[in-house]
Motif scaffolding. Structure first.
Motif, PDB file in Angstrom:
ATOM      1  N   ASN A  49       0.323   2.139 -10.169  1.00 49.16           N
ATOM      2  CA  ASN A  49       0.056   3.409  -9.494  1.00 49.16           C
ATOM      3  C   ASN A  49      -1.430   3.673  -9.326  1.00 49.16           C
ATOM      4  OD1 ASN A  49       2.745   4.084  -9.169  1.00 49.16           O
ATOM      5  ND2 ASN A  49       2.850   5.291 -11.054  1.00 49.16           N
ATOM      6  N   ALA A  50      -2.222   3.343 -10.331  1.00 48.44           N
ATOM      7  CA  ALA A  50      -3.638   3.715 -10.313  1.00 48.44           C
ATOM      8  C   ALA A  50      -4.559   2.623  -9.793  1.00 48.44           C
ATOM      9  CB  ALA A  50      -4.079   4.119 -11.725  1.00 48.44           C
ATOM     10  N   MET A  51      -4.175   1.343  -9.933  1.00 52.42           N
ATOM     11  CA  MET A  51      -5.096   0.251  -9.605  1.00 52.42           C
ATOM     12  C   MET A  51      -4.638  -0.608  -8.430  1.00 52.42           C
ATOM     13  SD  MET A  51      -6.067  -0.880 -13.530  1.00 52.42           S
ATOM     14  CE  MET A  51      -7.298  -2.110 -13.067  1.00 52.42           C
ATOM     15  N   THR A  52      -3.332  -0.664  -8.171  1.00 48.78           N
ATOM     16  CA  THR A  52      -2.822  -1.498  -7.080  1.00 48.78           C
ATOM     17  C   THR A  52      -2.453  -0.675  -5.853  1.00 48.78           C
ATOM     18  OG1 THR A  52      -1.955  -3.101  -8.674  1.00 48.78           O
ATOM     19  CG2 THR A  52      -1.090  -3.212  -6.429  1.00 48.78           C
ATOM     20  N   ALA A  53      -1.684   0.376  -6.049  1.00 53.15           N
ATOM     21  CA  ALA A  53      -1.206   1.166  -4.905  1.00 53.15           C
ATOM     22  C   ALA A  53      -2.337   1.630  -3.991  1.00 53.15           C
ATOM     23  CB  ALA A  53      -0.384   2.356  -5.405  1.00 53.15           C
ATOM     24  N   PRO A  54      -3.482   2.085  -4.529  1.00 55.14           N
ATOM     25  CA  PRO A  54      -4.552   2.522  -3.621  1.00 55.14           C
ATOM     26  C   PRO A  54      -5.133   1.400  -2.769  1.00 55.14           C
ATOM     27  CG  PRO A  54      -4.881   3.413  -5.838  1.00 55.14           C
ATOM     28  CD  PRO A  54      -3.818   2.366  -5.947  1.00 55.14           C
ATOM     29  N   LEU A  89      11.576  -9.994 -12.227  1.00 50.70           N
ATOM     30  CA  LEU A  89      10.468  -9.054 -12.048  1.00 50.70           C
ATOM     31  C   LEU A  89       9.394  -9.645 -11.142  1.00 50.70           C
ATOM     32  CD1 LEU A  89      10.157  -7.628 -15.668  1.00 50.70           C
ATOM     33  CD2 LEU A  89      11.041  -6.445 -13.656  1.00 50.70           C
ATOM     34  N   SER A  90       9.158 -10.934 -11.264  1.00 51.01           N
ATOM     35  CA  SER A  90       8.168 -11.582 -10.396  1.00 51.01           C
ATOM     36  C   SER A  90       8.615 -11.546  -8.942  1.00 51.01           C
ATOM     37  CB  SER A  90       7.947 -13.032 -10.840  1.00 51.01           C
ATOM     38  OG  SER A  90       7.392 -13.094 -12.139  1.00 51.01           O
ATOM     39  N   ARG A  91       9.898 -11.827  -8.718  1.00 50.91           N
ATOM     40  CA  ARG A  91      10.397 -11.772  -7.341  1.00 50.91           C
ATOM     41  C   ARG A  91      10.289 -10.352  -6.785  1.00 50.91           C
ATOM     42  NH1 ARG A  91      12.584 -16.752  -6.460  1.00 50.91           N
ATOM     43  NH2 ARG A  91      13.752 -17.759  -8.151  1.00 50.91           N
ATOM     44  N   ARG A  92      10.537  -9.379  -7.626  1.00 54.10           N
ATOM     45  CA  ARG A  92      10.402  -7.985  -7.193  1.00 54.10           C
ATOM     46  C   ARG A  92       8.939  -7.666  -6.858  1.00 54.10           C
ATOM     47  NH1 ARG A  92      14.359  -4.014  -9.489  1.00 54.10           N
ATOM     48  NH2 ARG A  92      16.310  -5.141  -9.864  1.00 54.10           N
ATOM     49  N   MET A  93       8.028  -8.203  -7.655  1.00 56.32           N
ATOM     50  CA  MET A  93       6.609  -8.003  -7.355  1.00 56.32           C
ATOM     51  C   MET A  93       6.258  -8.624  -6.005  1.00 56.32           C
ATOM     52  SD  MET A  93       3.223  -9.420  -9.355  1.00 56.32           S
ATOM     53  CE  MET A  93       2.890  -7.953 -10.329  1.00 56.32           C
ATOM     54  N   ILE A  94       6.683  -9.863  -5.798  1.00 57.27           N
ATOM     55  CA  ILE A  94       6.354 -10.564  -4.557  1.00 57.27           C
ATOM     56  C   ILE A  94       6.882  -9.801  -3.347  1.00 57.27           C
ATOM     57  CG2 ILE A  94       6.733 -12.675  -3.245  1.00 57.27           C
ATOM     58  CD1 ILE A  94       6.892 -14.127  -6.023  1.00 57.27           C
ATOM     59  N   TYR A 132       5.125  -6.218  -3.085  1.00 52.35           N
ATOM     60  CA  TYR A 132       3.755  -6.252  -2.589  1.00 52.35           C
ATOM     61  C   TYR A 132       3.718  -6.622  -1.109  1.00 52.35           C
ATOM     62  CZ  TYR A 132       1.538  -5.783  -7.226  1.00 52.35           C
ATOM     63  OH  TYR A 132       1.096  -5.318  -8.436  1.00 52.35           O
ATOM     64  N   ARG A 133       4.569  -7.552  -0.708  1.00 51.47           N
ATOM     65  CA  ARG A 133       4.607  -7.911   0.712  1.00 51.47           C
ATOM     66  C   ARG A 133       5.011  -6.709   1.568  1.00 51.47           C
ATOM     67  NH1 ARG A 133       7.531 -13.872   0.035  1.00 51.47           N
ATOM     68  NH2 ARG A 133       5.596 -15.044  -0.340  1.00 51.47           N
ATOM     69  N   LYS A 134       5.960  -5.943   1.088  1.00 56.31           N
ATOM     70  CA  LYS A 134       6.376  -4.759   1.831  1.00 56.31           C
ATOM     71  C   LYS A 134       5.245  -3.743   1.915  1.00 56.31           C
ATOM     72  CE  LYS A 134       9.875  -1.096   1.820  1.00 56.31           C
ATOM     73  NZ  LYS A 134      11.072  -0.534   1.115  1.00 56.31           N
ATOM     74  N   LYS A 135       4.552  -3.524   0.799  1.00 55.33           N
ATOM     75  CA  LYS A 135       3.489  -2.519   0.778  1.00 55.33           C
ATOM     76  C   LYS A 135       2.304  -2.940   1.639  1.00 55.33           C
ATOM     77  CE  LYS A 135       5.598   0.184  -2.178  1.00 55.33           C
ATOM     78  NZ  LYS A 135       6.118   1.512  -1.783  1.00 55.33           N
ATOM     79  N   TRP A 136       2.024  -4.233   1.694  1.00 50.98           N
ATOM     80  CA  TRP A 136       0.936  -4.713   2.546  1.00 50.98           C
ATOM     81  C   TRP A 136       1.430  -5.050   3.954  1.00 50.98           C
ATOM     82  CZ3 TRP A 136      -0.989  -5.929  -2.595  1.00 50.98           C
ATOM     83  CH2 TRP A 136      -2.303  -5.488  -2.820  1.00 50.98           C
ATOM     84  N   ASN A 137       2.726  -4.822   4.186  1.00 54.52           N
ATOM     85  CA  ASN A 137       3.317  -4.978   5.519  1.00 54.52           C
ATOM     86  C   ASN A 137       3.121  -6.386   6.066  1.00 54.52           C
ATOM     87  OD1 ASN A 137       4.788  -3.995   7.722  1.00 54.52           O
ATOM     88  ND2 ASN A 137       2.923  -3.457   8.851  1.00 54.52           N
ATOM     89  N   GLU A 138       3.390  -7.371   5.229  1.00 52.78           N
ATOM     90  CA  GLU A 138       3.315  -8.768   5.661  1.00 52.78           C
ATOM     91  C   GLU A 138       4.369  -9.559   4.904  1.00 52.78           C
ATOM     92  OE1 GLU A 138       0.159 -12.499   5.973  1.00 52.78           O
ATOM     93  OE2 GLU A 138      -0.594 -10.457   5.738  1.00 52.78           O
ATOM     94  N   GLU A 139       5.439  -9.926   5.569  1.00 54.67           N
ATOM     95  CA  GLU A 139       6.594 -10.498   4.889  1.00 54.67           C
ATOM     96  C   GLU A 139       6.337 -11.872   4.296  1.00 54.67           C
ATOM     97  OE1 GLU A 139       9.862 -10.879   7.514  1.00 54.67           O
ATOM     98  OE2 GLU A 139       8.818 -12.133   8.979  1.00 54.67           O
TER      99      GLU A 139
END
Length: 645
Positions: free
Chosen positions: A398-403, A430-435, A438-445
């Motif tokens: 929330n504090a270091m990645t999301a921004p 959990l790693s697959r969920r991260m991958i 993060y791809r969804k949040k950066w909008n690049e599949e």
């Protein structure tokens, strides 16, 4: 003019690197309804702030280049000029302590850092530890851009630097990496709530720490109880009151101990409290009275070190190497005294074997291993545990990645796992969920995700509760995604240190994999990978005295120039094992023949059920590489890999 209401995020600041070939996102805050314009290279985008005061502008993607100025203005006369802007490659580097580990911790292995030349083409943005358990934040609490120079390099992530430096060398482009890392953090710390759906216990834990009153209570306990324990230990330590640090103190009645040593192998097994170690030593003319350095390996847990009665150093926790400076005039030629006061907090004390213990300068060195005198100053119970708030689920995300999700990047570098080895059962999920998250949040599949497989490590692990070998095999499962890469590091760790300093090959391997996935690099990028196994009965190539029940021919991909290298455990390949029908594991002899490996085993051909390589905490003999210098990583195969002759 100076802005009072126009505000840009910390990532958009002097020295920034903008990702090439992606729309340039400029965002920030101003008075609602303000008109804001952003200009770079004489191209402008403009818009109106919404009712919350937020604006988002998008400039056309550009090729690499710089330095440029990015100018942001509003209709109220406010202006922000961002200088020294480069367009190049941006990577998000994240994880725990081995990603965080700064160049200052590895400079003794890589002394060139002390005189490094300025390099404006390698840059970093370091985010300081921060957490939030309520919501993903819009803005970072800290951070600024810097490029490589003598003044900045010691604060760079060592892994991040070697990654960026190698990637810059391969591509010829400016490389900037965002460093979001924290020692001890678990993978759930770096995941948002949406990525943890279904993990009810982790989400409940995040909810507890979202409560400000509860969080303040924990912080108060963390500040109070461990310090109270230390104060009580100091009060009861007779070594402090009786002057055991003084050179003239008579330690002739003390017991002796050969150092370095694991306390489990001594009368101090399970000891908690303060124990003192003393030793006399002489110095050659080149060291006596001269400025020098003192290396004392690593000590568990907290130390104070005195030379001739003068304190020369001390560290409050176990992990950092003890590297202290001895000032000019402190030592003499004969009869010097060194004293270590070691406070053991949880019964796992040690003066770590396999490390350097010496006083030295550029002209001479005196070793300090051997017989020391020791005495217990105080005994106590275990220190109250510290509850590391920032390690809890969602906090760091929330504090270091999301921004950072608003800031376009070309990929993710992930160096973490040590804090999850004790509970490996959900790490792959959990790693697959991260991958995917993060791809969804950066909008690049297909955003590349390259991670570091855990290195060799032996000390402080238990095979039942801390199964590193299986953890490495689990990590490898992530490679079923074609846009995921892995750097093998079984040759780059230190058996006796959780924080190995050999970061150059790790960064290089990450960079080559990134170049392969993203920039059209056509060279080799990984080590040999098992392809098939053929079982041969009654191998006729073996000498009569070497007859064994069966031989196995292994074939590989990425195997050009297949070879073995002796590291520090001999030239023989010792890390292949056979799994038989009863589940018993036995060693197999290994011989390289061209681009194949022949295994010889006493297990009968009909009993061979599986083959393993490097499924251990560390390597036992020579390791296997291809001609590009990439090591073969751990693997375990069953009969589905076996092929007919």
């Amino acid at each position: 003019m100076s802005s009072k209401t126009l505000r840009l995020p910390k990532l958009i600041s002097d020295g920034m690197v903008i990702q090439r070939r992606k729309s340039i996102h400029v965002w920030g805050w101003n008075e609602p309804g303000s008109e804001v314009a952003a200009t770079i290279c004489e191209v402008t985008a403009s818009g109106i702030t919404d009712e919350t005061g937020r604006f988002d502008l998008y400039l056309p993607a550009r090729e690499s280049g710089g330095p440029y100025e990015l100018i942001v203005r509003d209709d109220r006369g406010n202006e922000e000029i961002i200088r020294d802007v480069f367009i190049g490659l941006v990577w998000f580097c994240t994880g725990q302590s081995n990603m965080e580990l700064p160049v200052a911790r590895v400079k003794d292995r890589y002394p060139f850092f002390n005189d490094i030349e300025e390099n404006t083409q390698v840059r970093t943005f370091k985010i300081v530890e921060d957490s939030d358990f309520c919501t993903p934040l819009e803005e970072l609490g800290s951070g600024s851009w810097s490029h490589v120079s003598k003044d900045t390099i010691m604060n760079f992530s060592a892994t991040g630097y070697f990654f960026a430096q190698n990637l810059q060398k391969i591509t010829g482009l400016t490389v900037g990496f965002i460093n979001a890392s924290l020692g001890g953090s678990r993978i759930s710390s770096w995941l948002g709530r949406d990525m943890l759906q279904g993990y009810d216990e982790l989400l409940a834990e995040a909810d507890r720490y979202a409560d400000e009153a509860f969080r303040k209570s924990v912080m108060n306990d963390n500040a109070t109880y461990p310090q109270r324990w230390r104060d009580e230990l100091d009060k009861n330590d007779k070594g402090l009151s009786l002057g055991w640090k003084d050179p003239q103190f008579d330690d002739s009645s003390w017991k002796s101990m050969n150092i370095p040593v694991m306390f489990d192998d001594t009368p101090l097994k399970g000891f908690i409290g303060a124990v003192w170690f003393r030793r006399k030593f002489d110095l050659p003319d080149e060291l006596a009275g001269k400025p020098a350095r003192l290396f004392l390996g690593t000590l568990v847990d907290r130390d104070e070190v005195f030379v001739n009665g003068v304190k020369v150093g001390g560290i409050e926790y176990q992990y950092p190497p003890r590297k202290y400076d001895i000032p000019e005039g402190l030592t003499v030629k004969e009869g010097n005294t060194i004293v270590i006061r070691l406070c053991v907090e949880t019964g796992l004390g040690r003066i770590t074997p396999g490390k350097d213990y010496m006083i030295f300068n550029e002209k001479a060195a005196t070793r300090l291993e051997g017989d020391w005198r020791y005495e217990i100053g105080a005994v106590c119970g275990a220190i109250p545990p510290t509850d590391f708030i920032n390690w809890k689920p969602t906090g760091l995300y929330n504090a270091m990645t999301a921004p950072c999700h608003n800031y376009p990047v070309d990929g993710i570098i992930w160096y973490q796992g040590e804090s999850n080895t004790h509970e490996p059962y959900d790490y792959v999920d959990l790693s697959r969920r991260m991958i995917s998250g993060y791809r969804k949040k950066w909008n690049e599949e297909n955003l590349p995700y390259i991670f570091v497989q855990l290195p060799n490590f032996v000390i402080d692990v238990e095979s039942v509760s801390d199964p590193w070998p299986q953890f490495r095999l689990d990590q490898k499962k992530l490679l079923d995604d074609p846009n995921v890469g892995m750097a093998v590091t079984m040759d780059a760790g230190e058996d006796n240190d959780l924080h190995p300093t050999m970061k150059e090959p790790i960064g290089q391997r990450l960079a080559v994999y990134a170049a392969r996935l993203k920039y059209g690099y056509g060279g080799e990028y990984t080590g040999p990978e098992i392809q098939s196994a053929v079982i041969l009965e009654d191998d006729e190539t073996a000498q009569a005295s070497e007859k064994e029940a069966a031989s196995i021919e292994l074939t590989f991909t990425h195997c050009a120039g297949l070879c073995s290298r002796a590291l520090d455990k001999g030239e023989e390949i010792k890390d292949f094992e056979i799994v038989d029908a009863d589940g018993k594991i036995t060693n197999a002899r290994a011989f390289i023949q061209g681009e194949k490996i022949i295994l010889r085993t006493k297990v009968g051909a009909d009993k061979i059920m599986g083959i393993r390589y490097l499924v251990s905490y560390t390597y036992k003999g020579a390791m296997i590489y291809n001609s590009a210098g990439f090591p073969m990583g751990p693997f375990e195969i069953g009969k589905d890999y076996f092929a007919a002759r």
